[in-house]
Design a protein around this motif. Structure first.
Motif, PDB file in Angstrom:
ATOM      1  N   GLU A  25      72.633 -37.229  21.022  1.00  0.00           N
ATOM      2  CA  GLU A  25      72.448 -37.678  19.644  1.00  0.00           C
ATOM      3  C   GLU A  25      71.365 -36.871  18.932  1.00  0.00           C
ATOM      4  OE1 GLU A  25      72.522 -39.630  22.338  1.00  0.00           O
ATOM      5  OE2 GLU A  25      74.479 -40.569  22.030  1.00  0.00           O
ATOM      6  N   LEU A  26      70.259 -36.624  19.616  1.00  0.00           N
ATOM      7  CA  LEU A  26      69.173 -35.856  19.005  1.00  0.00           C
ATOM      8  C   LEU A  26      69.574 -34.397  18.825  1.00  0.00           C
ATOM      9  CD1 LEU A  26      66.143 -37.410  20.873  1.00  0.00           C
ATOM     10  CD2 LEU A  26      66.502 -37.434  18.402  1.00  0.00           C
ATOM     11  N   LEU A  27      70.339 -33.877  19.752  1.00  0.00           N
ATOM     12  CA  LEU A  27      70.799 -32.504  19.635  1.00  0.00           C
ATOM     13  C   LEU A  27      71.770 -32.361  18.468  1.00  0.00           C
ATOM     14  CD1 LEU A  27      70.699 -29.666  20.755  1.00  0.00           C
ATOM     15  CD2 LEU A  27      72.408 -30.320  22.465  1.00  0.00           C
ATOM     16  N   GLU A  28      72.654 -33.318  18.305  1.00  0.00           N
ATOM     17  CA  GLU A  28      73.569 -33.301  17.155  1.00  0.00           C
ATOM     18  C   GLU A  28      72.783 -33.260  15.851  1.00  0.00           C
ATOM     19  OE1 GLU A  28      77.698 -35.571  17.932  1.00  0.00           O
ATOM     20  OE2 GLU A  28      75.946 -36.851  18.186  1.00  0.00           O
ATOM     21  N   GLN A  77      78.975 -31.290  28.730  1.00  0.00           N
ATOM     22  CA  GLN A  77      80.256 -31.255  28.033  1.00  0.00           C
ATOM     23  C   GLN A  77      80.054 -31.061  26.531  1.00  0.00           C
ATOM     24  OE1 GLN A  77      81.965 -34.976  29.333  1.00  0.00           O
ATOM     25  NE2 GLN A  77      82.831 -34.073  31.195  1.00  0.00           N
ATOM     26  N   PHE A  78      79.031 -31.708  25.989  1.00  0.00           N
ATOM     27  CA  PHE A  78      78.749 -31.549  24.562  1.00  0.00           C
ATOM     28  C   PHE A  78      78.334 -30.118  24.244  1.00  0.00           C
ATOM     29  CE2 PHE A  78      75.633 -31.558  21.078  1.00  0.00           C
ATOM     30  CZ  PHE A  78      76.437 -32.017  20.044  1.00  0.00           C
ATOM     31  N   CYS A  79      77.426 -29.573  25.016  1.00  0.00           N
ATOM     32  CA  CYS A  79      76.902 -28.233  24.744  1.00  0.00           C
ATOM     33  C   CYS A  79      77.959 -27.149  24.900  1.00  0.00           C
ATOM     34  CB  CYS A  79      75.717 -27.936  25.662  1.00  0.00           C
ATOM     35  SG  CYS A  79      74.232 -28.895  25.277  1.00  0.00           S
ATOM     36  N   ALA A  80      78.974 -27.414  25.726  1.00  0.00           N
ATOM     37  CA  ALA A  80      80.006 -26.409  25.993  1.00  0.00           C
ATOM     38  C   ALA A  80      81.067 -26.336  24.903  1.00  0.00           C
ATOM     39  CB  ALA A  80      80.675 -26.706  27.330  1.00  0.00           C
ATOM     40  N   GLN A  81      81.051 -27.255  23.945  1.00  0.00           N
ATOM     41  CA  GLN A  81      82.047 -27.229  22.878  1.00  0.00           C
ATOM     42  C   GLN A  81      81.883 -25.967  22.031  1.00  0.00           C
ATOM     43  OE1 GLN A  81      82.895 -31.307  20.998  1.00  0.00           O
ATOM     44  NE2 GLN A  81      80.852 -31.601  21.871  1.00  0.00           N
ATOM     45  N   ASP A  82      82.988 -25.430  21.582  1.00  0.00           N
ATOM     46  CA  ASP A  82      82.962 -24.172  20.822  1.00  0.00           C
ATOM     47  C   ASP A  82      82.116 -24.277  19.564  1.00  0.00           C
ATOM     48  OD1 ASP A  82      84.546 -22.926  22.678  1.00  0.00           O
ATOM     49  OD2 ASP A  82      86.418 -23.263  21.571  1.00  0.00           O
TER      50      ASP A  82
END
Length: 263
Positions: free
Chosen positions: A130-133, A161-166
């Motif tokens: 959430e904080l990264l978003e 998984q979140f960080c690996a999104q394009d």
């Protein structure tokens, strides 16, 4: 960013100088420190003594939570550069999203530092999804990396998984990647280690590499520095990775009350 480096948490001046100097001699080219470690001067002195070209070294540091308002970020970044004896750092992190941290205000200063050439890349540390978003949304420059505790006992699956999104594409950097030695007591890791004539610590580091995560294990002795470095030669197969992924035990070692996951 070199996908393997040296962490320097809780090293005093003499210990840090010797560790960094030895690591550079072995081939390490990624050194991680922080203003809160009180050893940026030691890192800088070791780098200067070794004589490595600035372009051949990836140097990262962090600004602590008590110095994250706009003005403090700019002032403290300059002070970090002075202690390190360099004109820029390759990666500057928000150390914790606590204290003075306010996404828009803090990251505006980080963006300014990057646009001025004092910081090559902007990083955050100990950020949840959430904080990264939020950071990605408010920053006018890319968020390059998120440094978090990660090892086979804390695999950070959701965050990976979140960080690996394009449309995200944030590098993960793992501190405490061998769980401060606790991985040596995990049966699955010992079994994989025996198979490869390696140590559980080396297997843990190799597993992180399989996950495309950069590990920055702390080490002070020459033997431990070499043991960690030789993990680069450990090649895990799919069966090994599956065995490690199946570990059910969970253990978080860095868990202060003010951490975002405790709020």
């Amino acid at each position: 960013m070199p996908t393997f480096g040296l962490g320097t948490y809780q090293m005093d001046y003499d210990e840090c100088v010797e560790s960094v100097r030895t690591a550079l001699r072995m081939g390490y080219r990624h050194i991680d420190t922080a203003e809160g470690y009180d050893n940026e001067d030691a890192v800088g002195d070791a780098v200067d003594e070794y004589g490595i070209g600035r372009e051949d070294l990836f140097l990262a540091t962090k600004i602590g939570p008590q110095n994250l308002d706009y003005d403090h970020v700019l002032t403290n970044a300059d002070e970090s550069l002075d202690r390190l004896g360099v004109e820029y750092v390759d990666l500057l992190y928000v150390h914790w999203p606590t204290g003075e941290y306010e996404a828009t205000d803090t990251l505006e200063a980080f963006v300014e530092l990057r646009q001025e050439g004092l910081v090559e890349e902007i990083g955050v540390s100990n950020f949840t999804v959430e904080l990264l978003e939020e950071a990605i949304e408010v920053s006018e420059e890319p968020i390059f990396a998120n440094q978090v505790e990660m090892h086979p006992l804390l695999p950070q699956t959701e965050l990976r998984q979140f960080c690996a999104q394009d449309d995200v594409d944030v590098e993960l950097v793992a501190y405490s990647p061998i769980a401060r030695g606790d991985v040596a007591d995990v049966d699955a890791l010992r079994a994989v280690a025996d198979k490869h004539d390696a140590t559980p610590q080396q297997v843990s580091l190799a597993w992180l590499r399989e996950k495309d995560v950069t590990a920055i294990p702390k080490a002070t002795s020459e033997d431990h520095l070499r043991e960690n470095w030789l993990s680069l030669g450990v090649e895990l197969d799919d069966e090994d990775v599956e065995k490690i992924d199946a570990i059910e035990e969970r253990r978080r070692l860095v868990d202060p009350d003010q951490a975002p996951w405790n709020q």
